[in-house]
Design a protein around this motif. Sequence first.
Motif, PDB file in Angstrom:
ATOM      1  N   ALA A 113       0.835  -1.209   0.000  1.00 20.53           N
ATOM      2  CA  ALA A 113       0.000   0.000   0.000  1.00 20.53           C
ATOM      3  C   ALA A 113       0.863   1.249   0.000  1.00 20.53           C
ATOM      4  O   ALA A 113       0.569   2.224  -0.718  1.00 20.53           O
ATOM      5  CB  ALA A 113      -0.927  -0.008   1.224  1.00 20.53           C
ATOM      6  N   ASP A 149       0.841   3.876  -3.076  1.00 21.39           N
ATOM      7  CA  ASP A 149       0.441   5.249  -2.807  1.00 21.39           C
ATOM      8  C   ASP A 149       1.574   6.218  -3.145  1.00 21.39           C
ATOM      9  O   ASP A 149       1.323   7.320  -3.662  1.00 21.39           O
ATOM     10  CB  ASP A 149       0.028   5.401  -1.346  1.00 21.39           C
ATOM     11  CG  ASP A 149      -0.743   6.683  -1.094  1.00 21.39           C
ATOM     12  OD1 ASP A 149      -1.748   6.919  -1.810  1.00 21.39           O
ATOM     13  OD2 ASP A 149      -0.347   7.461  -0.212  1.00 21.39           O
ATOM     14  N   ARG A 153       1.592   6.470  -6.883  1.00 23.10           N
ATOM     15  CA  ARG A 153       0.437   7.276  -7.276  1.00 23.10           C
ATOM     16  C   ARG A 153       0.731   8.768  -7.115  1.00 23.10           C
ATOM     17  O   ARG A 153       0.492   9.562  -8.028  1.00 23.10           O
ATOM     18  CB  ARG A 153      -0.777   6.898  -6.417  1.00 23.10           C
ATOM     19  CG  ARG A 153      -2.040   7.721  -6.671  1.00 23.10           C
ATOM     20  CD  ARG A 153      -2.953   7.736  -5.455  1.00 23.10           C
ATOM     21  NE  ARG A 153      -2.298   8.245  -4.261  1.00 23.10           N
ATOM     22  CZ  ARG A 153      -2.074   9.540  -4.022  1.00 23.10           C
ATOM     23  NH1 ARG A 153      -2.451  10.469  -4.891  1.00 23.10           N
ATOM     24  NH2 ARG A 153      -1.454   9.917  -2.930  1.00 23.10           N
ATOM     25  N   THR A 169      -8.733   2.665  -7.784  1.00 20.90           N
ATOM     26  CA  THR A 169      -7.997   3.219  -6.652  1.00 20.90           C
ATOM     27  C   THR A 169      -6.857   2.280  -6.258  1.00 20.90           C
ATOM     28  O   THR A 169      -6.927   1.073  -6.491  1.00 20.90           O
ATOM     29  CB  THR A 169      -8.903   3.420  -5.422  1.00 20.90           C
ATOM     30  OG1 THR A 169      -9.374   2.132  -4.987  1.00 20.90           O
ATOM     31  CG2 THR A 169     -10.096   4.312  -5.750  1.00 20.90           C
ATOM     32  N   VAL A 170      -5.837   2.861  -5.619  1.00 17.26           N
ATOM     33  CA  VAL A 170      -4.747   2.016  -5.122  1.00 17.26           C
ATOM     34  C   VAL A 170      -5.210   1.191  -3.924  1.00 17.26           C
ATOM     35  O   VAL A 170      -4.625   0.147  -3.635  1.00 17.26           O
ATOM     36  CB  VAL A 170      -3.498   2.849  -4.782  1.00 17.26           C
ATOM     37  CG1 VAL A 170      -2.901   3.462  -6.042  1.00 17.26           C
ATOM     38  CG2 VAL A 170      -3.783   3.901  -3.741  1.00 17.26           C
ATOM     39  N   ASP A 171      -6.252   1.639  -3.223  1.00 14.90           N
ATOM     40  CA  ASP A 171      -6.795   0.816  -2.138  1.00 14.90           C
ATOM     41  C   ASP A 171      -7.303  -0.515  -2.666  1.00 14.90           C
ATOM     42  O   ASP A 171      -7.029  -1.578  -2.095  1.00 14.90           O
ATOM     43  CB  ASP A 171      -7.925   1.559  -1.409  1.00 14.90           C
ATOM     44  CG  ASP A 171      -7.413   2.487  -0.323  1.00 14.90           C
ATOM     45  OD1 ASP A 171      -6.178   2.549  -0.125  1.00 14.90           O
ATOM     46  OD2 ASP A 171      -8.240   3.149   0.330  1.00 14.90           O
ATOM     47  N   THR A 174      -4.497  -2.767  -3.550  1.00 11.28           N
ATOM     48  CA  THR A 174      -3.919  -3.350  -2.345  1.00 11.28           C
ATOM     49  C   THR A 174      -4.763  -4.516  -1.844  1.00 11.28           C
ATOM     50  O   THR A 174      -4.244  -5.566  -1.432  1.00 11.28           O
ATOM     51  CB  THR A 174      -3.794  -2.277  -1.244  1.00 11.28           C
ATOM     52  OG1 THR A 174      -2.970  -1.210  -1.715  1.00 11.28           O
ATOM     53  CG2 THR A 174      -3.195  -2.845   0.026  1.00 11.28           C
ATOM     54  N   GLN A 184      -8.110  -5.468   4.658  1.00  8.96           N
ATOM     55  CA  GLN A 184      -8.227  -5.527   3.196  1.00  8.96           C
ATOM     56  C   GLN A 184      -9.170  -6.647   2.771  1.00  8.96           C
ATOM     57  O   GLN A 184     -10.002  -6.466   1.873  1.00  8.96           O
ATOM     58  CB  GLN A 184      -6.846  -5.738   2.566  1.00  8.96           C
ATOM     59  CG  GLN A 184      -5.929  -4.531   2.641  1.00  8.96           C
ATOM     60  CD  GLN A 184      -5.221  -4.380   3.969  1.00  8.96           C
ATOM     61  OE1 GLN A 184      -5.347  -5.235   4.862  1.00  8.96           O
ATOM     62  NE2 GLN A 184      -4.446  -3.314   4.120  1.00  8.96           N
ATOM     63  N   SER A 223      -4.243   6.820  -0.457  1.00 11.61           N
ATOM     64  CA  SER A 223      -4.676   5.547   0.095  1.00 11.61           C
ATOM     65  C   SER A 223      -5.156   5.713   1.533  1.00 11.61           C
ATOM     66  O   SER A 223      -4.479   6.330   2.356  1.00 11.61           O
ATOM     67  CB  SER A 223      -3.516   4.551   0.067  1.00 11.61           C
ATOM     68  OG  SER A 223      -3.811   3.399   0.825  1.00 11.61           O
ATOM     69  N   SER A 224      -6.299   5.131   1.823  1.00 14.77           N
ATOM     70  CA  SER A 224      -6.796   5.173   3.203  1.00 14.77           C
ATOM     71  C   SER A 224      -5.964   4.285   4.117  1.00 14.77           C
ATOM     72  O   SER A 224      -5.855   4.525   5.316  1.00 14.77           O
ATOM     73  CB  SER A 224      -8.259   4.725   3.240  1.00 14.77           C
ATOM     74  OG  SER A 224      -8.390   3.374   2.829  1.00 14.77           O
ATOM     75  N   TYR A 225      -5.319   3.259   3.564  1.00 14.57           N
ATOM     76  CA  TYR A 225      -4.484   2.392   4.374  1.00 14.57           C
ATOM     77  C   TYR A 225      -3.223   3.099   4.840  1.00 14.57           C
ATOM     78  O   TYR A 225      -2.761   2.894   5.965  1.00 14.57           O
ATOM     79  CB  TYR A 225      -4.115   1.119   3.578  1.00 14.57           C
ATOM     80  CG  TYR A 225      -5.320   0.278   3.254  1.00 14.57           C
ATOM     81  CD1 TYR A 225      -6.113  -0.264   4.262  1.00 14.57           C
ATOM     82  CD2 TYR A 225      -5.679   0.026   1.938  1.00 14.57           C
ATOM     83  CE1 TYR A 225      -7.229  -1.025   3.970  1.00 14.57           C
ATOM     84  CE2 TYR A 225      -6.790  -0.740   1.627  1.00 14.57           C
ATOM     85  CZ  TYR A 225      -7.562  -1.264   2.649  1.00 14.57           C
ATOM     86  OH  TYR A 225      -8.678  -2.016   2.359  1.00 14.57           O
ATOM     87  N   CYS A 226      -2.684   3.953   3.993  1.00 15.73           N
ATOM     88  CA  CYS A 226      -1.501   4.731   4.398  1.00 15.73           C
ATOM     89  C   CYS A 226      -1.905   5.810   5.406  1.00 15.73           C
ATOM     90  O   CYS A 226      -1.144   6.104   6.329  1.00 15.73           O
ATOM     91  CB  CYS A 226      -0.842   5.350   3.189  1.00 15.73           C
ATOM     92  SG  CYS A 226      -0.140   4.116   2.072  1.00 15.73           S
TER      93      CYS A 226
END
Length: 382
Positions: free
Chosen positions: A76, A80, A83, A249-251, A254, A333, A376-379
């Motif tokens: 992730a 990100d 991105r 999205t990159v989310d 991931t 995820q 990214s929401s994960y980052c």
Amino acid sequence: MSDLSQLRFTPSRPLTLGVELELQLVSLRDYDLTRAATDLLGGLHYDDRFGEIKLEITESMIEVNSRPRQDVTAIAADLDGLRQVLVEHCQRNNIAVCGGGTHAFHHWPERRISPGERFAFLNERYGYLSKQFTVFGQHIHIGVPSGDDAIWLTHALNLHVPHFVALSAASPYLDATDTGFESARLNAVSAFPLSGQAPDVADWAAFLDHMALLQSCGVAESIKDLYWDVRPKPEYGTVEVRVCDTPLTVDRATELAAFAQCLARYLLRERPPVVPAMQALVARYNKFQACRFGFAAELADPLRRCKTPLATALPALLEQLAGDADDLGCRPQLDRLRALAASHQGDAAWLRQTYQATGNLHDLTRAAADEFARPSSYCAQA
């Protein structure tokens, strides 16, 4: 030309992950594809800390590759970072970058083949198909310790190709038309003669015999010539899943990597029966079902001689992988994918709903570019 019968498999740490994303370069004027990749990369100042940014087959595409990582948290962060670098550089050049498996309205004859010996070879060999190959996929690499494990996992993952297709489907539009497919992208890939499922080879030695046969007949000169849904990648020590559309999205990218890692861990641990010859009887049909209908696909099961709704099989599989997700540290995820499978509201549905709201494909593409630009929401959680 190297002798394909002598290919060596470079062992890698089991379940290592790598992700490749093919991305669209669009003009901020009308959100059509633009021919800018070579100039864009020529002016890019980037130190490769998150992975590679490189050319793809036409000048309207760019590819980003993460570094090899042990977990999806690091994947992730790489995606990100890539991105952000690409979005900011594109903005300075009046270009937008976006995901999705196809561009909604571009005209393939307007595409230009990127410079490079490999791209020239593909254009010479495949003619107009090379320009029509301006489609955009996510490839996921999974590390394995040996060539024999790579061949076994290739066959085992082939059974789950429809699941990857349904979860990633993001290409309902092509040639300014709603195709009726959830993933129209894979129809372009299927036109290539070495596409589809890997042949029924038992182990690495049998795979090398197969490659030697293809080479002696002039069919293939390298692993790159194989457009299989899942293929071994011996120089990386991985098995590569190649059927996913590039997500919006990159989310989501991931999350798909997390699914691949959990599934590979489960398969390698449990070693369920794999019968490639039987799978091959229905592989094209099942992939078509997932491309056409997504979560509503009906999958043929040649062992039990029946049909199984993907809407039943996929949630059951994701539930089965929950323990692996906990052990690998990617439960958030996998939970998002479980919610996605329950709702049937993937990227293809988002694209159709956004088109209905905006009323035109130009604004749809602009909205897709805005989606990809979001961090990214994960980052953010890390």
